[in-house]
Design an enzyme around this catalytic site. Structure first.
Site, PDB file in Angstrom:
ATOM      1  N   HIS A 177      -1.568  71.074  17.296  1.00  0.00           N
ATOM      2  CA  HIS A 177      -2.771  70.996  16.462  1.00  0.00           C
ATOM      3  C   HIS A 177      -3.666  69.930  17.069  1.00  0.00           C
ATOM      4  O   HIS A 177      -3.339  68.742  17.044  1.00  0.00           O
ATOM      5  CB  HIS A 177      -2.410  70.630  15.018  1.00  0.00           C
ATOM      6  CG  HIS A 177      -2.134  71.834  14.176  1.00  0.00           C
ATOM      7  ND1 HIS A 177      -1.948  71.784  12.821  1.00  0.00           N
ATOM      8  CD2 HIS A 177      -2.064  73.147  14.514  1.00  0.00           C
ATOM      9  CE1 HIS A 177      -1.752  73.008  12.361  1.00  0.00           C
ATOM     10  NE2 HIS A 177      -1.809  73.857  13.369  1.00  0.00           N
ATOM     11  N   ASP A 188      -4.393  59.906   9.515  1.00  0.00           N
ATOM     12  CA  ASP A 188      -4.504  61.342   9.815  1.00  0.00           C
ATOM     13  C   ASP A 188      -5.762  61.889   9.146  1.00  0.00           C
ATOM     14  O   ASP A 188      -5.695  62.679   8.217  1.00  0.00           O
ATOM     15  CB  ASP A 188      -3.236  62.036   9.289  1.00  0.00           C
ATOM     16  CG  ASP A 188      -3.250  63.531   9.518  1.00  0.00           C
ATOM     17  OD1 ASP A 188      -3.820  63.964  10.528  1.00  0.00           O
ATOM     18  OD2 ASP A 188      -2.698  64.266   8.678  1.00  0.00           O
ATOM     19  N   HIS A 227      -0.402  63.217  13.432  1.00  0.00           N
ATOM     20  CA  HIS A 227       0.780  63.106  12.575  1.00  0.00           C
ATOM     21  C   HIS A 227       1.804  62.068  12.993  1.00  0.00           C
ATOM     22  O   HIS A 227       2.957  62.128  12.589  1.00  0.00           O
ATOM     23  CB  HIS A 227       1.463  64.473  12.467  1.00  0.00           C
ATOM     24  CG  HIS A 227       0.756  65.389  11.528  1.00  0.00           C
ATOM     25  ND1 HIS A 227       1.324  66.515  10.999  1.00  0.00           N
ATOM     26  CD2 HIS A 227      -0.493  65.327  11.011  1.00  0.00           C
ATOM     27  CE1 HIS A 227       0.462  67.118  10.199  1.00  0.00           C
ATOM     28  NE2 HIS A 227      -0.655  66.425  10.202  1.00  0.00           N
ATOM     29  N   LYS A 246       5.529  65.628  10.554  1.00  0.00           N
ATOM     30  CA  LYS A 246       4.544  64.623  10.147  1.00  0.00           C
ATOM     31  C   LYS A 246       5.242  63.313   9.803  1.00  0.00           C
ATOM     32  O   LYS A 246       6.366  63.322   9.295  1.00  0.00           O
ATOM     33  CB  LYS A 246       3.779  65.166   8.930  1.00  0.00           C
ATOM     34  CG  LYS A 246       2.614  64.329   8.474  1.00  0.00           C
ATOM     35  CD  LYS A 246       1.678  65.141   7.583  1.00  0.00           C
ATOM     36  CE  LYS A 246       0.509  64.292   7.120  1.00  0.00           C
ATOM     37  NZ  LYS A 246      -0.536  65.056   6.466  1.00  0.00           N
ATOM     38  N   ASP A 290       1.006  67.857  15.655  1.00  0.00           N
ATOM     39  CA  ASP A 290      -0.392  67.612  15.300  1.00  0.00           C
ATOM     40  C   ASP A 290      -0.743  66.220  15.819  1.00  0.00           C
ATOM     41  O   ASP A 290      -0.003  65.263  15.590  1.00  0.00           O
ATOM     42  CB  ASP A 290      -0.549  67.697  13.773  1.00  0.00           C
ATOM     43  CG  ASP A 290      -1.978  67.515  13.302  1.00  0.00           C
ATOM     44  OD1 ASP A 290      -2.608  66.501  13.661  1.00  0.00           O
ATOM     45  OD2 ASP A 290      -2.479  68.379  12.558  1.00  0.00           O
ATOM     46  N   GLU A 325       5.651  72.297  11.482  1.00  0.00           N
ATOM     47  CA  GLU A 325       4.804  71.134  11.775  1.00  0.00           C
ATOM     48  C   GLU A 325       5.372  69.851  11.179  1.00  0.00           C
ATOM     49  O   GLU A 325       5.487  69.695   9.960  1.00  0.00           O
ATOM     50  CB  GLU A 325       3.394  71.375  11.239  1.00  0.00           C
ATOM     51  CG  GLU A 325       2.407  70.273  11.631  1.00  0.00           C
ATOM     52  CD  GLU A 325       0.978  70.571  11.176  1.00  0.00           C
ATOM     53  OE1 GLU A 325       0.791  71.492  10.361  1.00  0.00           O
ATOM     54  OE2 GLU A 325       0.056  69.883  11.631  1.00  0.00           O
ATOM     55  N   ASP A 332      -7.383  71.620  14.352  1.00  0.00           N
ATOM     56  CA  ASP A 332      -7.090  71.278  12.956  1.00  0.00           C
ATOM     57  C   ASP A 332      -7.870  70.018  12.570  1.00  0.00           C
ATOM     58  O   ASP A 332      -7.395  68.905  12.743  1.00  0.00           O
ATOM     59  CB  ASP A 332      -5.577  71.079  12.766  1.00  0.00           C
ATOM     60  CG  ASP A 332      -5.222  70.856  11.296  1.00  0.00           C
ATOM     61  OD1 ASP A 332      -6.079  71.148  10.428  1.00  0.00           O
ATOM     62  OD2 ASP A 332      -4.109  70.383  11.008  1.00  0.00           O
ATOM     63  N   ASP A 366      -8.253  63.712  10.299  1.00  0.00           N
ATOM     64  CA  ASP A 366      -8.764  65.021  10.710  1.00  0.00           C
ATOM     65  C   ASP A 366     -10.254  64.996  11.039  1.00  0.00           C
ATOM     66  O   ASP A 366     -11.012  65.864  10.593  1.00  0.00           O
ATOM     67  CB  ASP A 366      -8.442  66.073   9.632  1.00  0.00           C
ATOM     68  CG  ASP A 366      -6.941  66.281   9.467  1.00  0.00           C
ATOM     69  OD1 ASP A 366      -6.340  66.891  10.360  1.00  0.00           O
ATOM     70  OD2 ASP A 366      -6.370  65.807   8.456  1.00  0.00           O
TER      71      ASP A 366
HETATM   72  C1  RNT Z   1      -1.700  68.612   7.388  1.00  0.00           C
HETATM   73  C2  RNT Z   1      -1.443  69.486   8.556  1.00  0.00           C
HETATM   74  C3  RNT Z   1      -1.827  70.935   8.392  1.00  0.00           C
HETATM   75  C4  RNT Z   1      -3.166  71.137   7.712  1.00  0.00           C
HETATM   76  C5  RNT Z   1      -3.708  72.551   7.789  1.00  0.00           C
HETATM   77  C6  RNT Z   1      -4.806  72.779   6.809  1.00  0.00           C
HETATM   78  O1  RNT Z   1      -1.460  67.285   7.628  1.00  0.00           O
HETATM   79  O2  RNT Z   1      -2.028  68.960   9.689  1.00  0.00           O
HETATM   80  O3  RNT Z   1      -1.773  71.558   9.629  1.00  0.00           O
HETATM   81  O4  RNT Z   1      -4.143  70.281   8.236  1.00  0.00           O
HETATM   82  O5  RNT Z   1      -2.689  73.442   7.664  1.00  0.00           O
HETATM   83 ZN    ZN Z   2      -2.014  70.165  11.467  1.00  0.00          ZN
END
Ligand code: RNT
Ligand code: ZN
Length: 427
Positions: free
Chosen positions: A294, A302, A270, A230, A267, A228, A334, A304
């Protein structure tokens, strides 16, 4: 909602869509096969089930203190059961390594084994659902510097390499037990708050760590993994070791060396705050067998936030639908919001994603493509806008009815009842 009204509205929608050559019944059948991975960490604000460590760090954070959060594995799984009872279609459940149930055993993350997740596995097998997995390289004393796999401290780096290796074994066992490949996501928080003269050095260390971790090939019938990327996080504003270019390069090089199964994880939160990921899907699909997304909602950063079916999500799933690639793009939620009922959060986010997928599958894309290929971009824009108000909601309610789950917002009363009878009784 009244059942007869749902059916009447569906029949009208069916006719509207058929005028554009879309078969709503075929789309509803397709919806049954698209699985969304439900992240266990929404249920307890990413706290985890280990006794002495757990919790967040590394720039991720749940804010709010809505009552009733799950405190044990049993409560968390009961809450997930409740959420899934309100969702049409099929789900998977995504577990973080920090949700190990150690039962008093003194063992650290670098030595976790499959037995520490046996309750999750038994639960998933009982329900016939797949499990996904994540190493937890945060919320732990060894991650206090926010440097893990790229740490220049050999002891720290070794600890996290061993953790990720342990996770790959556990995830493979989960995949075998659930008879469905366990989609594992490797995210590390590594980065720096301020200007970093040693950018190259830490990226070199991360590359070495990954080379060692990924050396052991896993059977893709049971295990698949993504890295992943970012752009920045809280506390890593100036430098993230595992950036987009880093992982894009790493996955490309692995593919050239014969590992075609390694995925990139995108994500939605990200990237640069004005950058969306929908346009990246078709580029990645040309070069990658599969990718992991994600599904998240960043608000200014970010953050969430709980996913809703906004334009960003719609455009991502449209791109997947247009490429006919729902079997190549894994969708994992996520987000973590502690300010609202956590079951509502799961239900809102999953249903929103499913609704967006339904809308994407119902899009009269042939009509749009025809306008484009004829060079009539005015018509293309007119049709694009017109298709935004096609009766997706009527088809959605039929999907819920067929799946014997509440249509519309009828699920809100189920959540209230559960809140009264279960959540508010948790001290
Ligand atoms: C963090 C990432 C990651 C987390 C999870 C909990 O910036 O997005 O995926 O959110 O693994
Ligand atoms: Zn993520």
């Amino acid at each position: 909602m009244n059942k007869d009204n749902i059916i009447k509205a569906y029949e009208a929608a069916e006719k509207t869509y058929s005028e554009y050559g879309i078969d709503t019944n075929a789309v509803l059948r397709k919806m049954e096969d698209i699985q969304i991975s439900l992240h266990c960490w929404q249920g307890d604000d990413v706290t985890g089930l280990e006794q002495d460590s757990g919790g967040t760090s590394g720039g991720i954070m749940a804010t709010g203190n809505y009552p009733g959060k799950a405190r044990t594995g049993e409560e968390l799984r009961a809450d997930l059961d409740m959420a899934m009872s309100l969702l049409p279609g099929k789900q998977r459940v995504n577990v973080h390594a920090s949700y190990a149930e150690l039962d008093g055993e003194k063992v650290d993350r670098d030595r976790y084994e499959t037995k520490h997740y046996i309750k999750w596995i038994t639960w998933a097998v009982d329900r016939g659902i797949g499990l996904d997995f994540n190493p937890s390289c945060f919320g732990h004393p060894m991650a206090s510097s926010d440097m893990t796999l790229s740490s220049p401290d050999e002891k720290v780096r070794r600890f996290w390499i061993d953790h990720v290796k342990a996770c790959r074994n556990i995830a493979s066992d989960m995949g075998r037990a659930c008879k469905s490949p366990c989609i594992t996501n490797i995210w590390i928080p590594d980065g720096m708050k301020d200007l970093t003269p040693n950018r190259l050095k830490y990226r070199g260390i991360l590359k070495e760590s990954l080379d060692e971790i990924l050396k052991e090939k896993k059977d893709p019938a049971f295990y698949k993994e993504g890295l992943e990327c970012k752009l920045f996080g809280i506390g890593s504003e100036s430098y993230v070791v595992g950036s987009h270019e880093f992982y894009m390069g790493y996955v490309g090089q692995s593919r050239a060396a014969g590992n075609e199964d390694l995925m990139i994880t995108l994500d939605m939160g990200h990237f640069h705050p004005t950058e969306t990921i929908s346009d990246k899907i078709s580029a990645l699909l040309l070069f990658n067998k599969e990718i992991l997304v994600h599904v998240s909602r960043g608000v200014r950063w970010d953050s969430d936030h709980v996913v809703i079916s906004n334009e960003d999500v719609q455009e991502v799933v449209r791109e997947i639908a247009r490429a006919d690639a729902f079997d190549r793009v894994h969708l994992a939620l996520d987000f973590f919001d502690a300010s609202i009922n956590r079951i509502s959060a799961w239900v809102i986010g999953t249903r929103a994603t499913q609704k967006a997928i339904l809308g994407a599958l119902l899009e009269p894309v042939g009509t749009l493509r025809e306008a484009e290929e004829n060079g009539n971009f005015g018509n293309r824009l007119a049709l694009t806008d017109e298709f935004r108000s096609l009766p997706v909601g009527a088809v959605w309610n039929k999907f819920c009815l067929d799946n014997e789950v509440p249509a519309g917002t009828d699920w809100l009363s189920d959540v209230s009842e559960y809140e009264r009878n279960v959540l508010l009784k948790r001290a």
